[in-house]
Design a protein around this motif. Structure first.
Motif, PDB file in Angstrom:
ATOM      1  N   UNK A  60       0.835  -1.202   0.000  1.00 22.02           N
ATOM      2  CA  UNK A  60       0.000   0.000   0.000  1.00 22.02           C
ATOM      3  C   UNK A  60       0.874   1.258   0.000  1.00 22.02           C
ATOM      4  N   UNK A  61       2.000   1.218   0.732  1.00 20.08           N
ATOM      5  CA  UNK A  61       2.929   2.346   0.714  1.00 20.08           C
ATOM      6  C   UNK A  61       3.457   2.586  -0.699  1.00 20.08           C
ATOM      7  N   UNK A  62       3.769   1.519  -1.401  1.00 18.44           N
ATOM      8  CA  UNK A  62       4.243   1.644  -2.777  1.00 18.44           C
ATOM      9  C   UNK A  62       3.180   2.251  -3.678  1.00 18.44           C
ATOM     10  N   UNK A  63       1.943   1.826  -3.500  1.00 18.22           N
ATOM     11  CA  UNK A  63       0.836   2.390  -4.278  1.00 18.22           C
ATOM     12  C   UNK A  63       0.650   3.869  -3.958  1.00 18.22           C
ATOM     13  N   UNK A  64       0.864   4.236  -2.704  1.00 20.00           N
ATOM     14  CA  UNK A  64       0.766   5.633  -2.298  1.00 20.00           C
ATOM     15  C   UNK A  64       1.837   6.462  -3.006  1.00 20.00           C
ATOM     16  N   UNK A  65       3.057   5.948  -3.064  1.00 21.29           N
ATOM     17  CA  UNK A  65       4.140   6.656  -3.760  1.00 21.29           C
ATOM     18  C   UNK A  65       3.849   6.753  -5.256  1.00 21.29           C
ATOM     19  N   UNK A  66       3.272   5.698  -5.808  1.00 18.74           N
ATOM     20  CA  UNK A  66       2.893   5.725  -7.219  1.00 18.74           C
ATOM     21  C   UNK A  66       1.839   6.810  -7.452  1.00 18.74           C
ATOM     22  N   UNK A  67       0.838   6.879  -6.572  1.00 20.91           N
ATOM     23  CA  UNK A  67      -0.201   7.899  -6.672  1.00 20.91           C
ATOM     24  C   UNK A  67       0.416   9.301  -6.613  1.00 20.91           C
ATOM     25  N   UNK A  68       1.326   9.510  -5.665  1.00 19.89           N
ATOM     26  CA  UNK A  68       1.976  10.818  -5.531  1.00 19.89           C
ATOM     27  C   UNK A  68       2.726  11.195  -6.808  1.00 19.89           C
ATOM     28  N   UNK A  69       3.410  10.227  -7.387  1.00 19.29           N
ATOM     29  CA  UNK A  69       4.171  10.473  -8.611  1.00 19.29           C
ATOM     30  C   UNK A  69       3.246  10.851  -9.762  1.00 19.29           C
ATOM     31  N   UNK A  70       2.173  10.096  -9.941  1.00 14.76           N
ATOM     32  CA  UNK A  70       1.207  10.403 -11.003  1.00 14.76           C
ATOM     33  C   UNK A  70       0.585  11.784 -10.795  1.00 14.76           C
ATOM     34  N   UNK A  71       0.319  12.117  -9.548  1.00 15.53           N
ATOM     35  CA  UNK A  71      -0.265  13.419  -9.234  1.00 15.53           C
ATOM     36  C   UNK A  71       0.701  14.556  -9.592  1.00 15.53           C
ATOM     37  N   UNK A  72       1.966  14.376  -9.277  1.00 15.02           N
ATOM     38  CA  UNK A  72       2.970  15.394  -9.618  1.00 15.02           C
ATOM     39  C   UNK A  72       3.091  15.556 -11.133  1.00 15.02           C
ATOM     40  N   UNK A  73       3.040  14.447 -11.839  1.00 18.00           N
ATOM     41  CA  UNK A  73       3.089  14.511 -13.305  1.00 18.00           C
ATOM     42  C   UNK A  73       1.849  15.232 -13.830  1.00 18.00           C
ATOM     43  N   UNK A  74       0.684  14.901 -13.262  1.00 13.34           N
ATOM     44  CA  UNK A  74      -0.565  15.547 -13.696  1.00 13.34           C
ATOM     45  C   UNK A  74      -0.485  17.064 -13.511  1.00 13.34           C
ATOM     46  N   UNK A  75       0.117  17.488 -12.424  1.00 10.93           N
ATOM     47  CA  UNK A  75       0.281  18.937 -12.200  1.00 10.93           C
ATOM     48  C   UNK A  75       1.206  19.539 -13.255  1.00 10.93           C
ATOM     49  N   UNK A  76       2.308  18.872 -13.503  1.00  8.92           N
ATOM     50  CA  UNK A  76       3.292  19.398 -14.462  1.00  8.92           C
ATOM     51  C   UNK A  76       2.742  19.539 -15.870  1.00  8.92           C
ATOM     52  N   UNK A  77       1.830  18.653 -16.249  1.00  8.48           N
ATOM     53  CA  UNK A  77       1.319  18.731 -17.622  1.00  8.48           C
ATOM     54  C   UNK A  77      -0.040  19.427 -17.690  1.00  8.48           C
ATOM     55  N   UNK A  78      -0.484  19.960 -16.561  1.00 12.40           N
ATOM     56  CA  UNK A  78      -1.689  20.772 -16.566  1.00 12.40           C
ATOM     57  C   UNK A  78      -2.999  20.034 -16.365  1.00 12.40           C
ATOM     58  N   UNK A  79      -2.955  18.774 -15.944  1.00 10.60           N
ATOM     59  CA  UNK A  79      -4.190  18.042 -15.666  1.00 10.60           C
ATOM     60  C   UNK A  79      -4.705  18.312 -14.257  1.00 10.60           C
TER      61      UNK A  79
END
Length: 109
Positions: A60-79
Protein backbone atom coordinates in the motif's frame (compact mmCIF):
# COMPACT_ATOMS: atom_id res chain seq x y z
CA UNK A 1 11.28 14.06 -21.16
CA UNK A 2 11.93 16.93 -18.73
CA UNK A 3 13.98 19.96 -19.61
CA UNK A 4 15.09 22.81 -17.36
CA UNK A 5 14.80 26.42 -18.41
CA UNK A 6 17.51 27.75 -16.11
CA UNK A 7 14.99 29.06 -13.55
CA UNK A 8 14.77 25.80 -11.64
CA UNK A 9 11.42 24.98 -13.21
CA UNK A 10 10.95 21.91 -15.32
CA UNK A 11 8.67 21.50 -18.25
CA UNK A 12 7.39 18.26 -19.64
CA UNK A 13 7.89 18.05 -23.37
CA UNK A 14 5.02 16.19 -24.98
CA UNK A 15 5.15 14.89 -28.53
CA UNK A 16 2.54 16.85 -30.48
CA UNK A 17 1.56 13.66 -32.24
CA UNK A 18 0.60 11.93 -28.99
CA UNK A 19 -3.03 10.88 -28.89
CA UNK A 20 -5.16 12.59 -26.27
CA UNK A 21 -6.13 9.16 -25.01
CA UNK A 22 -2.49 8.54 -24.09
CA UNK A 23 -2.24 11.83 -22.23
CA UNK A 24 -5.46 11.31 -20.34
CA UNK A 25 -4.55 7.70 -19.60
CA UNK A 26 -2.75 9.29 -16.68
CA UNK A 27 -6.07 9.91 -14.95
CA UNK A 28 -6.76 6.19 -15.16
CA UNK A 29 -3.35 5.45 -13.59
CA UNK A 30 -4.14 7.91 -10.80
CA UNK A 31 -7.45 6.19 -10.09
CA UNK A 32 -5.89 2.73 -10.13
CA UNK A 33 -3.07 3.63 -7.75
CA UNK A 34 -5.48 5.50 -5.43
CA UNK A 35 -7.85 2.53 -5.17
CA UNK A 36 -4.96 0.12 -4.75
CA UNK A 37 -4.00 1.71 -1.42
CA UNK A 38 -7.12 0.75 0.60
CA UNK A 39 -7.51 -2.48 -1.36
CA UNK A 40 -4.07 -3.69 -0.24
CA UNK A 41 -4.72 -2.64 3.35
CA UNK A 42 -7.99 -4.59 3.34
CA UNK A 43 -6.45 -7.64 1.69
CA UNK A 44 -3.62 -7.77 4.20
CA UNK A 45 -5.99 -7.38 7.12
CA UNK A 46 -8.23 -10.10 5.74
CA UNK A 47 -5.40 -12.61 5.67
CA UNK A 48 -5.49 -12.68 9.48
CA UNK A 49 -1.71 -12.99 9.70
CA UNK A 50 0.49 -10.25 11.12
CA UNK A 51 3.35 -10.83 8.66
CA UNK A 52 1.03 -10.81 5.65
CA UNK A 53 -0.69 -7.69 6.94
CA UNK A 54 2.66 -5.90 7.23
CA UNK A 55 3.62 -6.97 3.72
CA UNK A 56 0.36 -5.67 2.25
CA UNK A 57 0.79 -2.41 4.18
CA UNK A 58 4.19 -2.05 2.50
CA UNK A 59 2.55 -2.70 -0.87
CA UNK A 60 0.00 0.00 0.00
CA UNK A 61 2.93 2.35 0.71
CA UNK A 62 4.24 1.64 -2.78
CA UNK A 63 0.84 2.39 -4.28
CA UNK A 64 0.77 5.63 -2.30
CA UNK A 65 4.14 6.66 -3.76
CA UNK A 66 2.89 5.72 -7.22
CA UNK A 67 -0.20 7.90 -6.67
CA UNK A 68 1.98 10.82 -5.53
CA UNK A 69 4.17 10.47 -8.61
CA UNK A 70 1.21 10.40 -11.00
CA UNK A 71 -0.26 13.42 -9.23
CA UNK A 72 2.97 15.39 -9.62
CA UNK A 73 3.09 14.51 -13.31
CA UNK A 74 -0.56 15.55 -13.70
CA UNK A 75 0.28 18.94 -12.20
CA UNK A 76 3.29 19.40 -14.46
CA UNK A 77 1.32 18.73 -17.62
CA UNK A 78 -1.69 20.77 -16.57
CA UNK A 79 -4.19 18.04 -15.67
CA UNK A 80 -4.25 19.24 -12.04
CA UNK A 81 -3.76 22.69 -10.58
CA UNK A 82 -0.99 23.41 -8.12
CA UNK A 83 -3.57 23.83 -5.34
CA UNK A 84 -5.26 20.52 -6.13
CA UNK A 85 -1.95 18.67 -6.16
CA UNK A 86 -0.68 20.43 -3.04
CA UNK A 87 -3.74 19.54 -0.95
CA UNK A 88 -3.79 15.94 -2.12
CA UNK A 89 -0.06 15.58 -1.44
CA UNK A 90 -0.59 16.91 2.08
CA UNK A 91 -3.22 14.23 2.60
CA UNK A 92 -0.94 11.51 1.23
CA UNK A 93 1.77 12.59 3.64
CA UNK A 94 -0.57 11.90 6.55
CA UNK A 95 -1.64 8.57 5.09
CA UNK A 96 2.00 7.57 4.63
CA UNK A 97 2.74 8.39 8.27
CA UNK A 98 -0.22 6.31 9.43
CA UNK A 99 0.91 3.36 7.30
CA UNK A 100 4.47 3.58 8.69
CA UNK A 101 3.21 3.71 12.27
CA UNK A 102 0.92 0.73 11.74
CA UNK A 103 3.77 -1.30 10.21
CA UNK A 104 5.96 -0.45 13.21
CA UNK A 105 3.22 -1.39 15.70
CA UNK A 106 2.75 -4.75 13.98
CA UNK A 107 6.47 -5.56 14.11
CA UNK A 108 7.40 -8.49 16.37
CA UNK A 109 8.55 -7.38 19.80
Amino acid sequence: MAAGDGSGRHHLLIDQGMAKEELYGLTSQIRRSATSIPANIAEGYGRDNRGSYQQFLRIAQGSLKEFETHLQIAERIGLATHDQAYHMLLATEGIGKMLRQLIIKLAPK
